[in-house]
Scaffold this active site. Structure first.
Site, PDB file in Angstrom:
ATOM      1  N   GLY A  87      43.391  25.443  46.030  1.00  9.87           N
ATOM      2  CA  GLY A  87      43.611  24.007  46.169  1.00  9.87           C
ATOM      3  C   GLY A  87      45.053  23.654  45.899  1.00  9.87           C
ATOM      4  O   GLY A  87      45.920  24.529  45.838  1.00  9.87           O
ATOM      5  N   ASN A  88      45.322  22.374  45.750  1.00 13.67           N
ATOM      6  CA  ASN A  88      46.681  21.946  45.415  1.00 13.67           C
ATOM      7  C   ASN A  88      46.603  20.742  44.487  1.00 13.67           C
ATOM      8  O   ASN A  88      45.520  20.248  44.178  1.00 13.67           O
ATOM      9  CB  ASN A  88      47.485  21.656  46.682  1.00 13.67           C
ATOM     10  CG  ASN A  88      46.855  20.557  47.506  1.00 13.67           C
ATOM     11  OD1 ASN A  88      46.761  19.420  47.071  1.00 13.67           O
ATOM     12  ND2 ASN A  88      46.381  20.910  48.707  1.00 13.67           N
ATOM     13  N   ARG A  89      47.763  20.271  44.059  1.00 12.51           N
ATOM     14  CA  ARG A  89      47.792  19.274  42.993  1.00 12.51           C
ATOM     15  C   ARG A  89      47.804  17.830  43.480  1.00 12.51           C
ATOM     16  O   ARG A  89      48.106  16.919  42.729  1.00 12.51           O
ATOM     17  CB  ARG A  89      48.999  19.534  42.089  1.00 12.51           C
ATOM     18  CG  ARG A  89      48.929  20.930  41.475  1.00 12.51           C
ATOM     19  CD  ARG A  89      49.606  20.993  40.151  1.00 12.51           C
ATOM     20  NE  ARG A  89      51.046  20.932  40.253  1.00 12.51           N
ATOM     21  CZ  ARG A  89      51.847  20.558  39.278  1.00 12.51           C
ATOM     22  NH1 ARG A  89      51.342  20.154  38.152  1.00 12.51           N
ATOM     23  NH2 ARG A  89      53.140  20.574  39.454  1.00 12.51           N
TER      24      ARG A  89
END
Ligand code: CTP
Length: 413
Positions: free
Chosen positions: A206-208
């Site tokens: 995922g990412n932030r």
């Protein structure tokens, strides 16, 4: 037609002489009411000569004619240009300290404001609230043009060209256009949050991205009158009320949803953080660690570039060729090979979208924060536009720019 032309105290007052000429040459009877401040920029003699009518800005001139009541009553149209921040505030709060504000309170017909001021003043929450109040009362407020302002600064805040104001005024009177809200009648699709690319049933890459910017954009677009569809990847904030939400998880799901939504969208904003790669294989069962096996290697494959595909589709086929506005986002850190803007300009070219909103990211910047600072790059060659503040303020600036592009810039690619 009887037109009252109210002139506010801004340097752009000199351009309104051309607007006055357009009205008189089209055969209209124009009464000019400058504010006290406006006469410091352009004297009453100019307005009298060009309109062929007496000019006053005092309720105490020609009292026997009760001008402050008569002018508003008789006007088929009131146009205020330049509408300064001060005039918008006075109109929004119903003040009646001079002939122009009295006339506004007496006007029965359509009223059109053409704002001009410095970008910060236009984007200030107080001014935006005043504009929203006026629009909610059915008053037409044009978006200011974007470009060089009085000093060395540039951004939204220029008086729209006299021809644009003239056309808007005529359309307003003929009821051909709805200038109440910049995105009224438009469908806007916005992707938000970060995609999650599964490795197995419990793990993902995922990412932030928090989704805050995309949600703030959805709210701003909804408030600007648009029908909003939010393609929601993983978000840490709830989706707002009054928008259609399409939940998605992966880049491939987002692609499918975006291509489907684009078919009837006037605007597509790709603010989601889309994973560029996904695991080549997704295990059906949880990947277990085993003492006897080697460390696992995850092979990644490239995800499709959704933004680029949207542009190709718009340019090649349907989706209102040349009409749809496509907005990309870029999160850049800059590095030793190039600064943030250099990378962003290359990305704008590569992706082919109409606007690119550039975030400068670092360890402590943007992701999950409530404030943001962006630069909006345009393929139409307009000057880069800066916007900073809370994500709500930045979103309002982006949506305002989108409204301007849709309403005043000719068809795209
Ligand atoms: N985007 C997209 N599909 C992808 C990746 C990104 O539609 N597979 C969109 C994002 O929503 C954003 C824009 O493209 O609007 C820029 O994304 P970014 O990841 O910053 O750019 P990249 O093309 O991945 O370039 P780079 O990796 O060089 O930064």
């Amino acid at each position: 037609m009887r037109i009252v032309l109210g002139v506010g105290g801004g340097i752009a007052a000199y351009k309104v002489a051309s607007l006055l000429r357009l009205f008189t040459e089209a055969g209209h009877h124009v009464t000019v009411i400058p504010t006290e401040a406006a006469t410091r920029f352009v004297g009453t003699a100019t307005w009298e000569a060009l309109s062929g009518n007496p000019v006053s800005n005092s309720v105490f001139d020609d009292v026997h004619q009760v001008n402050h009541v008569r002018l508003g009553h008789e006007a088929d149209l009131v146009v205020i240009a330049p509408a300064t921040a001060d005039l918008l505030a006075k109109a929004a709060t119903g003040q009646a300290g001079d002939l122009l504000t009295n006339t506004l309170l007496m006007a029965h017909g359509p009223v059109l404001f053409a704002p001009a001021m410095h970008t910060e003043m236009w984007q200030h929450a107080a001014t935006q609230a005043n504009v929203e109040t006026l629009r909610s009362r059915g008053v037409a407020v044009l978006e200011p043009a974007t470009g060089r302002l009085t000093g060395s600064d540039s951004g939204p805040g220029r008086l729209p060209e006299p021809e644009v104001i003239f056309e808007a005024a005529m359309a307003l009177v003929q009821g051909q256009a709805d200038y109440q809200l910049p995105l009224a009648g438009r469908t806007v699709t916005i992707s938000a949050g970060g995609t999650r690319e599964p490795l197995d049933p419990v793990r993902f890459l995922g990412n932030r991205s928090s989704g805050k910017q995309g949600v703030a954009l959805a709210v701003a677009a909804r408030n600007a009158g648009a029908t909003v569809r939010l393609l929601a990847a993983h978000m840490e904030v709830p989706a707002p009320a009054g928008v259609e939400v399409v939940p998605v998880e992966t880049a491939l799901q987002l692609r499918e949803a975006a291509l489907a939504a684009a078919a009837d969208s006037d605007v597509v904003v790709m603010s989601a953080a889309v994973a560029d790669f996904r695991p080549a294989e997704v295990s059906d069962t949880k990947i277990k660690k085993r003492d006897d096996s080697a460390d696992p290697v995850i092979t990644l494959v490239r995800n499709p570039d959704i933004l680029h595909e949207l542009v190709e589709l718009r340019n090649s086929a349907g989706h209102g060729k040349g009409q749809q506005l496509i907005v990309g986002f870029a999160a850049e850190t800059g590095d030793s090979d190039g600064d943030v803007l250099a990378y962003a300009e290359a990305k704008l070219e590569r992706k082919g979208c109409d606007l690119l909103v550039v975030n400068h990211v670092g360890a402590d910047k943007v992701f999950g924060q409530d404030t943001n600072s962006v630069v909006i790059l345009s393929r139409s060659g307009a000057e880069p536009q800066e916007a900073a503040g809370t994500k709500t303020e930045v979103s309002a600036a982006i949506i305002s720019r989108i409204g301007f592009e849709l309403n005043h810039v000719s068809p795209r690619a």
